[in-house]
Structure formats: C-alpha cells, structure tokens
Design a protein around this motif. Structure first.
Motif, PDB file in Angstrom:
ATOM      1  N   ASN A   1     -25.021 -21.005 -42.901  1.00 64.09           N
ATOM      2  CA  ASN A   1     -24.966 -21.511 -44.277  1.00 64.09           C
ATOM      3  C   ASN A   1     -25.950 -20.778 -45.177  1.00 64.09           C
ATOM      4  OD1 ASN A   1     -22.976 -23.326 -43.691  1.00 64.09           O
ATOM      5  ND2 ASN A   1     -24.308 -25.122 -43.621  1.00 64.09           N
ATOM      6  N   ASN A   2     -27.157 -20.538 -44.689  1.00 63.98           N
ATOM      7  CA  ASN A   2     -28.166 -19.843 -45.497  1.00 63.98           C
ATOM      8  C   ASN A   2     -27.729 -18.421 -45.824  1.00 63.98           C
ATOM      9  OD1 ASN A   2     -31.056 -21.331 -43.787  1.00 63.98           O
ATOM     10  ND2 ASN A   2     -29.670 -22.176 -45.316  1.00 63.98           N
ATOM     11  N   LEU A   3     -27.151 -17.736 -44.844  1.00 62.13           N
ATOM     12  CA  LEU A   3     -26.726 -16.350 -45.075  1.00 62.13           C
ATOM     13  C   LEU A   3     -25.569 -16.283 -46.066  1.00 62.13           C
ATOM     14  CD1 LEU A   3     -26.938 -15.053 -41.401  1.00 62.13           C
ATOM     15  CD2 LEU A   3     -28.379 -14.321 -43.315  1.00 62.13           C
TER      16      LEU A   3
ATOM     17  N   VAL B   1     -35.150 -19.257 -46.970  1.00 65.21           N
ATOM     18  CA  VAL B   1     -36.453 -19.599 -47.556  1.00 65.21           C
ATOM     19  C   VAL B   1     -37.294 -18.345 -47.746  1.00 65.21           C
ATOM     20  CG1 VAL B   1     -38.627 -20.820 -47.158  1.00 65.21           C
ATOM     21  CG2 VAL B   1     -36.448 -21.931 -46.628  1.00 65.21           C
ATOM     22  N   VAL B   2     -37.889 -18.247 -48.927  1.00 61.24           N
ATOM     23  CA  VAL B   2     -38.816 -17.157 -49.240  1.00 61.24           C
ATOM     24  C   VAL B   2     -40.231 -17.671 -49.017  1.00 61.24           C
ATOM     25  CG1 VAL B   2     -39.657 -15.583 -51.005  1.00 61.24           C
ATOM     26  CG2 VAL B   2     -37.223 -16.193 -50.918  1.00 61.24           C
ATOM     27  N   GLU B   3     -40.990 -17.029 -48.131  1.00 59.72           N
ATOM     28  CA  GLU B   3     -42.376 -17.406 -47.850  1.00 59.72           C
ATOM     29  C   GLU B   3     -43.317 -16.323 -48.369  1.00 59.72           C
ATOM     30  OE1 GLU B   3     -43.147 -19.643 -43.952  1.00 59.72           O
ATOM     31  OE2 GLU B   3     -41.581 -18.211 -43.428  1.00 59.72           O
TER      32      GLU B   3
ATOM     33  N   ASN C   1     -37.880  -9.300 -38.794  1.00 60.88           N
ATOM     34  CA  ASN C   1     -36.618  -9.480 -38.080  1.00 60.88           C
ATOM     35  C   ASN C   1     -36.272 -10.954 -37.866  1.00 60.88           C
ATOM     36  OD1 ASN C   1     -34.283  -8.403 -36.814  1.00 60.88           O
ATOM     37  ND2 ASN C   1     -35.203  -8.754 -34.799  1.00 60.88           N
ATOM     38  N   THR C   2     -36.722 -11.816 -38.761  1.00 57.64           N
ATOM     39  CA  THR C   2     -36.336 -13.231 -38.701  1.00 57.64           C
ATOM     40  C   THR C   2     -35.986 -13.715 -40.102  1.00 57.64           C
ATOM     41  OG1 THR C   2     -38.556 -14.135 -39.065  1.00 57.64           O
ATOM     42  CG2 THR C   2     -37.924 -13.662 -36.782  1.00 57.64           C
ATOM     43  N   MET C   3     -35.263 -14.804 -40.147  1.00 58.70           N
ATOM     44  CA  MET C   3     -34.982 -15.486 -41.404  1.00 58.70           C
ATOM     45  C   MET C   3     -35.556 -16.897 -41.309  1.00 58.70           C
ATOM     46  SD  MET C   3     -31.326 -16.423 -43.236  1.00 58.70           S
ATOM     47  CE  MET C   3     -30.825 -17.477 -41.889  1.00 58.70           C
ATOM     48  N   THR C   4     -36.296 -17.298 -42.345  1.00 55.01           N
ATOM     49  CA  THR C   4     -36.829 -18.654 -42.384  1.00 55.01           C
ATOM     50  C   THR C   4     -35.709 -19.599 -42.790  1.00 55.01           C
ATOM     51  OG1 THR C   4     -39.000 -17.811 -43.014  1.00 55.01           O
ATOM     52  CG2 THR C   4     -38.601 -20.151 -43.351  1.00 55.01           C
ATOM     53  N   LEU C   5     -35.445 -20.578 -41.938  1.00 50.48           N
ATOM     54  CA  LEU C   5     -34.306 -21.469 -42.128  1.00 50.48           C
ATOM     55  C   LEU C   5     -34.563 -22.476 -43.240  1.00 50.48           C
ATOM     56  CD1 LEU C   5     -33.562 -22.075 -38.360  1.00 50.48           C
ATOM     57  CD2 LEU C   5     -32.237 -20.656 -39.942  1.00 50.48           C
TER      58      LEU C   5
END
Length: 714
Positions: A333-335, A341-343, A234-238
């Motif tokens: 901007n990322n969305l 970022v893909v981890e 439930n998070t997005m890496t910025l």
C-alpha cells in the motif's frame, strides 16, 4: 571570563551534550518509539485516513475460522493445496492484478515416503497437487503470481513443483527488526547469487503498477517515478494505519465456499484491481510487534462474507501484535500510494533535539523550577502535537530524542543553578536577609549590576531621621516601655522605607539611616526616598492616633534627605563586616535632619535631591545655608506633599514665602517682613524669617552682608 558569559556557555554546552546523547548509539533501543507513539496518536486524533475498501492490497487469511471449518478442520495445510489453487484462480479471474504468498509450503504430499499399505503415501496420492500447480502455472504465465521464500542459513523454499510451476517467480519474505525486536521497516531487496532481488512487497507493487523497480548503487529504490524514502539503507519505513480493519481481510474458508458455488460477481466486486496476499492470520503463529503496536485494535474485523457456511472467529481482546502478512500488505500500500514514512537523518534529529534542549535549559535558567517544568511540559505537548500533524503527512519528526534531551537539559540546568550558579545568589540572600526587604533582595539579584564586595561608588539618596526630644522621652519612661515604644516605631518606619525600595543601613539609638539606590540599582532613588519620607510622616501620625503604645507618648520626627555619590559595600574587619554607605552625602543628610530643628519643619532635602526627584512633589525653598563642616553654601527645600495633595491654604503660604525670600535676598527687608508676616501665624519658617527681616529692616547690615545662614549645630 564574566559570570554571565560563563553561564551562557555552560547552558549551551548542556543543551548540546544532552542532544548528542539522545541521538547517540546508546539511545538506539528507544529511538523507534517515536514512530510507535506517532502512529498511535495519529490514529487517535485523525482516525482512519482512507476507506479500507480503497486499499490496493487485500489479505486472504488462513485463519482460525479456516482451521475450524470443513474440509480443513483437522487437516494439515499440506493437504490444502488443491483448495488454495481454487481460491487463487477465483481471485485472479475476479480481476486481481497479482497474487503473492506470504505462506510457504515447502513440501508436497506427493513426496511423502511414509509407508501406506504395500507402498508409500506419496505414490498413493500421486497427482494430489496437480490442480494447485496448474493454477500456479496459469497465473505465472500471465505474470500474476509470486511465491515467497525465507532467506537464512537454512532457507525455506516452496516445494520443487511449485518453483517450476511459477517459473522461479519467488521473492524473499524477510522483514527488518530494530534492536528492540520491533518491525518498523521492510527491506527493499536482497542479493542472491550476486544478483539484486526485490522483496515480495516490492515485486507485488511493481507488477501492480506495471513498472520495474530501479535500484541505485546505494540500494535506494525508485518505483514508477517514486523515490522510496528510507533512513536505514535499502529499507522503507512502514506507514501503518491504525485499527484492525485497515487492510481488507477475507477468510480462506469463506472464499473457498464462494469459489465452490462459483460466485464470480463476489470475486469481481472485491478483488478487481487488487493485490492479493495469501497468509496465515492466527492467534499464535507468525505474530510480529510493529510500530502499529499501540494502535492495533481488536482483530477479527473482516470484509463482507460470501457465504454463511462457516462462522467467523473474532478476537475478544486487543493485542499489540499483528500477523506478518499485514507487514507486506502495508508495504505494498505504501509503495502504490507513495506514502512511505520520511524520517529525518542524524543531523536534523540532532538539531531538533538541540533546539528543544536549549529551550528547556533556558526555561530552567530563567524561571523557578516549578515554572520551568510547566513551561517544558507545555513545550513538549506543543511539539508532540506538531509532530502528530506532520506525521499525518508521512513525516516522522523525532519526539523521543527531544523529550529525553530537553528533560535531561532541564534537570542538568536546575542542578547547575543550585550547585554553582546560584551559590553566589544564595550567599547574597543570606547576607542581606536581616537588613533588606525580600523584594529588594530579589531586585538586587535580578539587577545587571550587583554590589562588589569591598565597595563601589554609586549615586544614592541618603535618608536620615531622628525623633524630636528623644532624650526627654527616654528620661520619663521605664526601660521596658521605652524598648516597646522604639521597637514599634522603628518597625513601622522600616516597613515604609523598605516598601519604597530602600534599605536600613543602621539604627543609631532613635535615628534611622537608610539608603536608596543601593545595593540594587534604582534610577528613581531620590523620588522613592521622598515618597518614603511623606509616608513615614503619615504612618507616625497614625501610630500617635491609634497605637496603645503611643497613648501616653506622642512622637514627632525630623527627616533629612540628600543625594550624591557614595561609597557602598562591605566595610569592617576581616572577621566581621557590615554592608554600609560612606561619603559626605551621608554627613549632609544628617545635617539637614538637624536643620529641621532650627526651621521648625519635618522634612528637608538638598537641592540635588529635589532636582533628581522630578515633578511629582511640592517643594518649598527654605533658605541657602552652610552647615558645620562645609564651606560651600547650598539651597535647602522643605517637602510638603505630593503634587496632587496640596491644599489651597498651603499654596498661599508657599507663594507668600517665595515672595518674602526674593525680597530678603534683594535686601528689601521691610517688604520681605511684610510677605513673611502674612503667614507667620501658621507657618514656623515664615515666622522665623519675618522676625529676622524686621530686625534687619531696623538695623540694615553692611555692604558685605551675605544672605546665607550658617548652622553650627548638628
């Protein structure tokens, strides 16, 4: 278990343990450092990826300039509401898709109960927020405004009038900080009163894209067909850009002045199609440390101004924090750009760390510590460079975990070598140091077959040398002079022997016993022994010609060489032993050295040695003999030179001798004497055979004559 198998298992275990430790919960506080470093490296190496003017999100900043500019100077933000509504309306009229508020105004001046005159302040300013609320209501009717709230034990909400005006279009502003209190991710949703509510950034991006956010049961977000990556649920890496001007920023004071003079063209030029976020950008308020902390730049860069009624305030030094509004702007901007970022997950991180740790451990095992450290450094530099390139495509490969795992594996493997694995090697080095050349010791240690304590059978070549007439020399010299002479002679001969891979087994007076092919494996032991014999002759000639010690005493030596199976190992008592060689091959080498005395030669080798030595030498078959202590006859050969060093005269001597020997064995003694006689004046063996052939030609032997000479002397 074999030592090599044990060592491989230990190295593999070291790599796995170090890799597991680097991705364990204990290393969590430093795990996010990879993102921080990669963000800075990408900024330094690749610079800005896109023109800031192309940023989907822009920021309207309640900044230091606004606080110092009339009419806001000295006034609390509670009194700014009318002007905020004016600027909000101007940006939306300029074509902004949606506006969000990262700043929360929880109270209204109209609700103030502070006494003023004969009434309350709130009553005196009734209608003060009317313009602001109308602007909010108008924007909310078109779905173009979202207010923010801060969730918690004591939630911070907009004032009741604002909540009504925007029709409850309020979204959480909470961010997500890692265990080191650094923001690297942003939550995608919160559950409020049993309902899943998207965060401010998700709401703004979905309205800009015209697509509703879709959450699955695990909280993963899909927005306009884009599955948002996120290692933490439930998070997005910025994916922060570097520098201070990646998000276009407009001072609220400048925009207010622009709206007052009704410059609609300016608002259309800079806000058409944008997501506008209102927030504070101050020196001390709402500052957050993020994964951009090493690439923040100097704040103060602003988009082109509309008016000159106020002066921009620019920071003078670089800071590691950014205003919280930029976190939400970056997420938007990322969305929209689909470049969150893909981890990698835990298993890929473990495998990457294990691979790098295994390479470091292998380097530490194969090379000296300094070389291993240099190789590890190069590997880390290459890995970081590759990770930086990958991060340019939004893939955040781990660099801290592999760094820690590989460094620990490097140190642990070096320690294991020093304490355990190399203990046997150091023992062997210490044991052989006094009677083996250093390069021979190194070759022995790197050999796949080390000598077994107690003895083992090997195919070796034994080298036996002696000084001609040593007893007479010793009688004529003083003890000190003799000692000096022998030390120089033995030192020179030993250096030659060791330079060809042999080792000196022992000194017996003036005699040298050396072995080739042990303790280190040497498939060319016979050839190396032959080369050593020729070089010993050359070295002695140089000593006789140039050494002051040899001025009054010229030495001559005799050398015997033989190859065969021998028992090599540590022999002696329990308290004292010596690495040596024992077999009939040793005794035969000694007999061949003595045979030189009879034939007048310098180097004699057995037919076994000649066969093993190969084609690089010039050999002359001398005779077939029986030596004392052996009944079996063998052919012996004189070593004359390397193949390329044979003189024409020597070729003639060899040919005459070979013809004579063939006639001798055919009982053609007269013809043998003739052939031997051609070189008898210059060749001692030919002279010896010529005399024997002449004698037998005059007195022919019986039918039982055997062309094999028996040597009784040692």
């Amino acid at each position: 278990m074999r030592r090599s198998t044990r060592d491989r298992l230990v190295i593999a275990a070291i790599a796995l343990v170090c890799a597991a430790a680097s991705v364990s919960p204990a290393a969590r506080p430093i795990r996010g450092l990879s993102l921080d470093i990669l963000t800075a490296l990408r900024w330094e190496v690749f610079g800005r990826k896109q023109d800031p003017a192309a940023s989907p999100a822009v920021v309207v900043a309640m900044d230091e300039e606004s606080l110092r500019t009339a009419p806001f100077k000295g006034a609390p933000m509670l009194t700014w509401t009318g002007e905020i509504g004016r600027v909000l309306s101007a940006t939306l009229e300029g074509g902004a898709k949606v506006a969000g508020f990262d700043v929360v105004i929880p109270n209204s001046l109209e609700q103030s109960e502070i006494p003023l005159g004969d009434g309350m302040l709130g009553e005196k300013v009734r209608g003060f927020d009317r313009d602001f609320l109308r602007a909010l209501a108008g924007a909310a009717a078109k779905g173009k405004v979202v207010l923010g709230e801060v969730l918690g034990d004591r939630p911070i909400l907009p004032s009741p009038g604002q909540r009504i005006a925007v029709r409850q279009n309020i979204r959480p502003l909470n961010d997500h900080a890692d265990s080191d209190d650094i923001v690297r991710r942003l939550p995608l949703s919160f559950t409020i009163n049993g309902a899943k509510v998207p965060t401010m950034a998700v709401e703004l991006a979905s309205r800009a894209l015209g697509a509703a956010p879709e959450f699955d049961e695990r909280g993963r977000l899909t927005l306009a067909g884009y599955r948002v990556p996120g290692r933490v649920p439930n998070t997005m890496t910025l994916n922060f850009e570097g520098g201070a001007d990646d998000i276009p920023t407009f001072s609220f004071a400048d925009l207010r002045a622009c709206a007052v003079k009704n410059d609609k063209e300016y608002f259309r030029r800079w806000f058409d199609g944008k997501v506008v976020i209102f927030g504070t950008v101050l020196d001390i308020e709402d500052r957050r440390m993020t994964s951009k902390r090493f690439a923040t730049g100097i704040e103060g860069a602003r988009s082109p101004r509309c008016t000159a009624e106020s002066m921009p305030v620019t920071a003078r030094s670089r800071t590691s924090t950014i205003a919280g509004v930029y976190i939400h702007a970056t997420a938007v901007n990322n969305l929209i750009a689909r470049n969150g970022v893909v981890e990698p997950g835990p298993l890929p991180r473990l495998l990457i760390a294990a691979l790098i740790a295994a390479l470091a451990a292998a380097a530490a095992w194969l090379f000296r510590p300094v070389v291993a450290f240099a190789a590890w450094t190069g590997m880390i530099v290459a890995g970081v460079a590759g990770a930086t390139v990958a991060f340019n495509y939004a893939l955040a490969l781990p660099i801290v975990e592999p760094f820690l795992a590989s460094l620990t594996a490097l140190a642990a493997t070096i320690g294991y070598r020093f304490v355990i694995a190399d203990k046997d090697r150091r023992l062997l080095q210490k044991s052989f140091a006094l009677y083996l050349a250093p390069h021979v010791i190194n070759r022995m240690l790197s050999s796949s077959k080390l000598p077994e304590l107690g003895g083992e059978t090997r195919n070796v070549t034994v080298f036996f040398s002696d000084i001609e007439g040593f007893s007479l020399i010793a009688e004529k010299m003083s003890p000190d002079g003799l000692m000096e002479l022998m030390n120089e002679y033995l030192s020179a001969m030993t250096d030659v022997i060791e330079s060809h891979g042999g080792y000196v087994d022992k000194y017996i007076g003036d005699s040298i016993v050396a072995v080739f092919g042990a303790p280190a494996d040497d498939p060319d032991h016979a050839a190396n022994a032959a080369r050593a014999a020729l070089d010993c002759c050359t070295q002695l000639a140089e000593l006789n010609a140039s050494s002051a010690v040899f001025r009054d005493c010229k030495l001559a030596q005799r050398i015997g060489i033989n190859s065969g199976e021998a028992l090599v190992g540590n022999f002696g008592s329990r308290r004292r032993f010596n690495y040596s060689v024992m077999s009939d091959a040793v005794n035969l080498a000694s007999r061949l050295e003595g045979a030189n005395k009879f034939y007048g030669t310098t180097v004699i080798a057995s037919e076994t040695t000649v066969a093993l030595a190969g084609q690089g030498f010039v050999w002359r078959e001398l005779d077939a003999i029986r030596v004392k202590g052996r009944t079996q006859a063998l052919k012996i050969y004189q070593l004359l030179a390397l193949s390329a060093g044979l003189a024409p005269q020597q070729q003639t001597v060899i040919a005459n001798y070979a013809d004579g020997l063939a006639h001798w064995r055919a009982r053609e003694f007269a013809r043998a004497a003739e052939c031997f006689g051609r070189s008898a004046d210059i060749d001692r063996p030919a002279s010896l055979f010529a005399a024997r052939a002449q004698e037998l030609a005059q007195n022919p032997p019986g039918e039982d004559w055997d062309p094999i000479r028996t040597l009784q002397e040692k």
